[in-house]
Design a protein around this motif. Structure first.
Motif, PDB file in Angstrom:
ATOM      1  N   SER A 105       3.828 -53.275  24.036  1.00  0.00           N
ATOM      2  CA  SER A 105       2.385 -53.469  23.971  1.00  0.00           C
ATOM      3  C   SER A 105       1.910 -54.611  24.867  1.00  0.00           C
ATOM      4  O   SER A 105       0.866 -54.506  25.498  1.00  0.00           O
ATOM      5  CB  SER A 105       1.925 -53.695  22.531  1.00  0.00           C
ATOM      6  OG  SER A 105       2.541 -54.841  21.992  1.00  0.00           O
ATOM      7  N   SER A 106       2.674 -55.692  24.956  1.00  0.00           N
ATOM      8  CA  SER A 106       2.242 -56.839  25.770  1.00  0.00           C
ATOM      9  C   SER A 106       2.892 -56.878  27.142  1.00  0.00           C
ATOM     10  O   SER A 106       2.409 -57.564  28.036  1.00  0.00           O
ATOM     11  CB  SER A 106       2.565 -58.150  25.039  1.00  0.00           C
ATOM     12  OG  SER A 106       3.973 -58.381  25.045  1.00  0.00           O
ATOM     13  N   ARG A 141       7.606 -52.634  19.566  1.00  0.00           N
ATOM     14  CA  ARG A 141       6.151 -52.470  19.464  1.00  0.00           C
ATOM     15  C   ARG A 141       5.734 -52.996  18.104  1.00  0.00           C
ATOM     16  O   ARG A 141       6.568 -53.101  17.201  1.00  0.00           O
ATOM     17  CB  ARG A 141       5.728 -51.027  19.642  1.00  0.00           C
ATOM     18  CG  ARG A 141       6.310 -50.073  18.635  1.00  0.00           C
ATOM     19  CD  ARG A 141       5.749 -48.669  18.795  1.00  0.00           C
ATOM     20  NE  ARG A 141       6.440 -47.706  17.974  1.00  0.00           N
ATOM     21  CZ  ARG A 141       6.359 -47.591  16.661  1.00  0.00           C
ATOM     22  NH1 ARG A 141       5.598 -48.407  15.975  1.00  0.00           N
ATOM     23  NH2 ARG A 141       7.013 -46.651  16.014  1.00  0.00           N
TER      24      ARG A 141
END
Length: 144
Positions: A105-106, A141
């Motif tokens: 996600s990042s 995640r």
């Protein structure tokens, strides 16, 4: 963050030039600038991130120069290539044995020390082959 090579990393233009020469690479101004960006901290940059960082310091380094230099550094063993998915390649100046967490996600990549990681059940190697390395990328995640 774990980084076994931290004490060995060059941090001046002269130490970078010496490191490049030691690996059979002619130290040009652009190669030195790219190496300084790679070794300035423990991170796993993409080629585009390296290009941006180099151009903040040294105007007008081309994307082709960055990619060609990264390929040369890879061929000479100065960096490792981390392919976290087919469209995302990052470079790691820590060439010692270690693995990675990749936060999907990042986009953050974190080192995992090789000590304590065990791999069981690898198949026998083909005749005449030796293991050159095993790279583990643990994709994470946020939980639901």
């Amino acid at each position: 963050m774990y980084h076994a090579n931290m004490a060995l990393e060059p941090n001046t233009r002269e130490s970078v030039a010496q490191m490049l020469r030691a690996h059979g690479i002619t130290p040009t101004h652009q190669r030195i600038e790219i190496a300084l960006v790679l070794f300035e901290r423990c991170w796993h940059p993409s080629a585009d991130q390296i290009l941006t960082a180099v151009n903040v310091r040294y105007a007008e380094t081309s994307k082709a120069t960055v990619y060609n230099t990264l390929k040369l550094f890879l061929d000479k063993g100065l960096v490792r290539e981390l392919i976290v998915d087919p469209n995302k390649v990052f470079y790691d100046s820590n060439t010692s044995a270690h693995h990675h967490f990749y936060d999907m996600s990042s986009g953050e990549i974190t080192d995992i020390p090789a000590e304590g990681v065990r791999i069981d059940g690898l198949p026998p190697l083909p005749a005449g082959m030796v293991t050159a390395g095993v790279d583990i990328i643990v994709r994470t995640r946020p939980g639901i």
